[in-house]
Design an enzyme around this catalytic site. Structure first.
Site, PDB file in Angstrom:
ATOM      1  N   TYR A 210      16.582  29.721   8.567  1.00 56.20           N
ATOM      2  CA  TYR A 210      15.370  30.438   8.999  1.00 56.20           C
ATOM      3  C   TYR A 210      15.302  30.556  10.520  1.00 56.20           C
ATOM      4  CZ  TYR A 210      13.251  30.308   4.354  1.00 56.20           C
ATOM      5  OH  TYR A 210      12.969  30.499   3.029  1.00 56.20           O
TER       6      TYR A 210
ATOM      7  N   MET B 180      12.589  24.226   2.652  1.00 59.59           N
ATOM      8  CA  MET B 180      11.857  23.479   1.626  1.00 59.59           C
ATOM      9  C   MET B 180      12.780  22.764   0.650  1.00 59.59           C
ATOM     10  SD  MET B 180       8.960  24.803  -1.067  1.00 59.59           S
ATOM     11  CE  MET B 180       7.814  25.354   0.179  1.00 59.59           C
TER      12      MET B 180
ATOM     13  N   LYS C 264       0.845  -1.207   0.000  1.00 58.58           N
ATOM     14  CA  LYS C 264       0.000   0.000   0.000  1.00 58.58           C
ATOM     15  C   LYS C 264       0.875   1.249   0.000  1.00 58.58           C
ATOM     16  CE  LYS C 264      -0.422  -0.381   5.023  1.00 58.58           C
ATOM     17  NZ  LYS C 264      -1.200  -1.005   6.116  1.00 58.58           N
TER      18      LYS C 264
ATOM     19  N   ARG D 176     -10.044  -0.573  15.555  1.00 55.04           N
ATOM     20  CA  ARG D 176      -9.988   0.265  14.371  1.00 55.04           C
ATOM     21  C   ARG D 176     -10.946  -0.364  13.376  1.00 55.04           C
ATOM     22  NH1 ARG D 176      -4.414   1.249  11.088  1.00 55.04           N
ATOM     23  NH2 ARG D 176      -4.834  -0.948  10.669  1.00 55.04           N
TER      24      ARG D 176
HETATM   25  C1  LIG Z   1      -0.404  -1.954   6.697  1.00 55.77           C
HETATM   26  C2  LIG Z   1      -0.925  -3.274   7.137  1.00 55.77           C
HETATM   27  C3  LIG Z   1      -0.052  -4.343   7.354  1.00 55.77           C
HETATM   28  C4  LIG Z   1       1.457  -4.197   7.253  1.00 55.77           C
HETATM   29  O1  LIG Z   1       1.953  -3.543   8.387  1.00 55.77           O
HETATM   30  P1  LIG Z   1       3.550  -3.412   8.597  1.00 55.77           P
HETATM   31  O2  LIG Z   1       3.718  -2.854   9.959  1.00 55.77           O
HETATM   32  O3  LIG Z   1       4.040  -2.483   7.567  1.00 55.77           O
HETATM   33  O4  LIG Z   1       4.096  -4.770   8.437  1.00 55.77           O
HETATM   34  C5  LIG Z   1      -0.586  -5.574   7.676  1.00 55.77           C
HETATM   35  N1  LIG Z   1      -1.930  -5.745   7.803  1.00 55.77           N
HETATM   36  C6  LIG Z   1      -2.795  -4.730   7.613  1.00 55.77           C
HETATM   37  C7  LIG Z   1      -4.246  -4.980   7.782  1.00 55.77           C
HETATM   38  C8  LIG Z   1      -2.331  -3.469   7.289  1.00 55.77           C
HETATM   39  O5  LIG Z   1      -3.189  -2.472   7.114  1.00 55.77           O
END
Ligand SMILES: *Cc1c(COP(=O)(O)O)cnc(C)c1O
Length: 361
Positions: free
Chosen positions: A257, A305, A35, A132
């Site tokens: 800055y 930046m 992702k 969550r």
């Molecule tokens: C992002 C995610 C992972 C991977 O998590 P890492 O800490 O990067 O290994 C695994 N399972 C779900 C459901 C996730 O959203």
């Protein structure tokens, strides 16, 4: 001259990390989590390097689309699930699987799934304590019964959950999540999946049928005070730039800055072509480590930046054009992240479009 800021993605490190993960969890299949554009490393290149994985995990249908367009035919799982009726035919067209975690999704499936012409494969997510995503464990029987009544849903969804604190290798909370998940799913058919990267590294009792590593594949650890290297992983990204100026400043003169950093003595300062506009964290404080021509140095003043200033007192040979490394091999992204009050994932995900990406290995 074009801007020198460059992220080198080490394909051999990605492959090494997958092999290392398989060694740590030899009985589990691997869903490589890609992702957020492969944690900022580039979705397609990561997926091609990790073609040895058993499946890919994404957070958006658009990512699944990109994987299919890139010729990836492996299983793909939409980790946050579908959220509107139009997603269902898209899942089908792309041949991807979805996490199911909420009543609203179940209703969409009941109403709009009828039109699907091949059964949809689901990963049924339980909330074992993170609060969550996921169904409460006491709803599992009801949810399974409703799924079983839908011929457009494939039988035996994978049963999954996600940990809130697996990066703490002694956390009672994780023991409790495992126990709750096991109690809720005891005796049911279907594969099991619990572990993210930290659980792959620290909770072998939770490896089960499918592990879901993300960060570990990129060589990044989220375990406090540990780097990927501590677990035999290699960083998949090196971020570099060059010095575009070397200046002399007198004792007491401010740099950058706000003028809140002042030279403690007459000294040389290098100016590197990188800043928060590239994704380097603005909150990295003075003394955050960089490497100039392979030698340690610290940043001074505020990161701006496009630029940052570097203390060259120990580096008499540094000059305009000297190579500056911000993270990667020998300079853990975890250390930079920790100095800036974040985690390595946020830094690797946060590189901007003006950074040039190149591949090696
Ligand atoms: C992002 C995610 C992972 C991977 O998590 P890492 O800490 O990067 O290994 C695994 N399972 C779900 C459901 C996730 O959203």
């Amino acid at each position: 001259m074009s801007r020198a800021t460059q992220a080198t993605i080490h394909l051999d490190a990605l492959r090494h990390n997958l092999a290392r993960i398989r060694q740590l969890a030899p009985r589990s299949r691997v869903m490589a989590v890609v992702k957020a554009d492969g944690y900022g490393h580039g979705l397609e290149r990561v997926a091609h390097a990790l073609e040895g994985a058993d499946a890919f995990g994404v957070a958006a249908i658009g990512d699944a689309e990109r994987l299919r367009a890139a010729g990836i035919s492996k299983r793909v799982v939409l980790l946050s699930g579908f959220d509107e009726a139009a997603d269902l035919p898209a899942l089908q067209r792309l041949g991807i699987e979805s996490v199911l975690h909420h009543e609203a999704q179940l209703r969409l499936l009941e109403l709009d799934g009828v039109s699907l012409d091949a059964p949809l494969r689901l990963w049924l997510k339980l909330d074992s304590g993170m609060h969550r995503l996921g169904f409460p464990p006491e709803r599992l029987a009801e949810v399974r019964a409703r799924l079983a009544a839908m011929p457009w849903v494939a039988p035996e969804p994978v049963l999954m959950t996600h940990f809130a604190r697996s990066d703490e290798f002694e956390a009672e909370a994780t023991r409790e999540q495992i126990a709750r998940f096991e109690a809720a799913t005891a005796g049911l058919p279907g594969a099991r999946s619990l572990s993210n990267s930290a659980a792959v590294l620290g909770w072998p009792q939770a490896h089960a049928d499918w592990i879901r590593p993300g960060g570990a594949l990129y060589g990044i650890s989220v375990v406090e005070a540990k780097t990927g290297a501590d677990f035999g992983l290699r960083p998949a990204m090196t971020l570099t730039t060059r010095l575009i100026a070397v200046n002399h400043v007198e004792a007491g003169e401010p740099v950058g800055y706000g003028g809140d950093w002042r030279a403690p003595e007459s000294m040389r300062i290098g100016i590197a072509a990188i800043g928060y506009g590239d994704g380097y964290p603005r909150h990295a404080p003075p003394d955050t480590r960089v490497r100039v021509d392979g030698r340690d140095a610290g940043i001074v003043g505020r990161v701006s930046m496009d630029l940052m200033a570097i203390d060259l007192r120990q580096l008499p040979d540094a000059r305009v054009g000297s190579a500056v490394q911000l993270w990667g091999d020998g300079l853990p992204i975890e250390a930079v992240a920790s100095a800036a009050g974040t985690i390595g994932y946020e830094l690797s995900c946060g590189l901007t479009r003006r950074v040039r990406f190149v591949e090696s290995g």
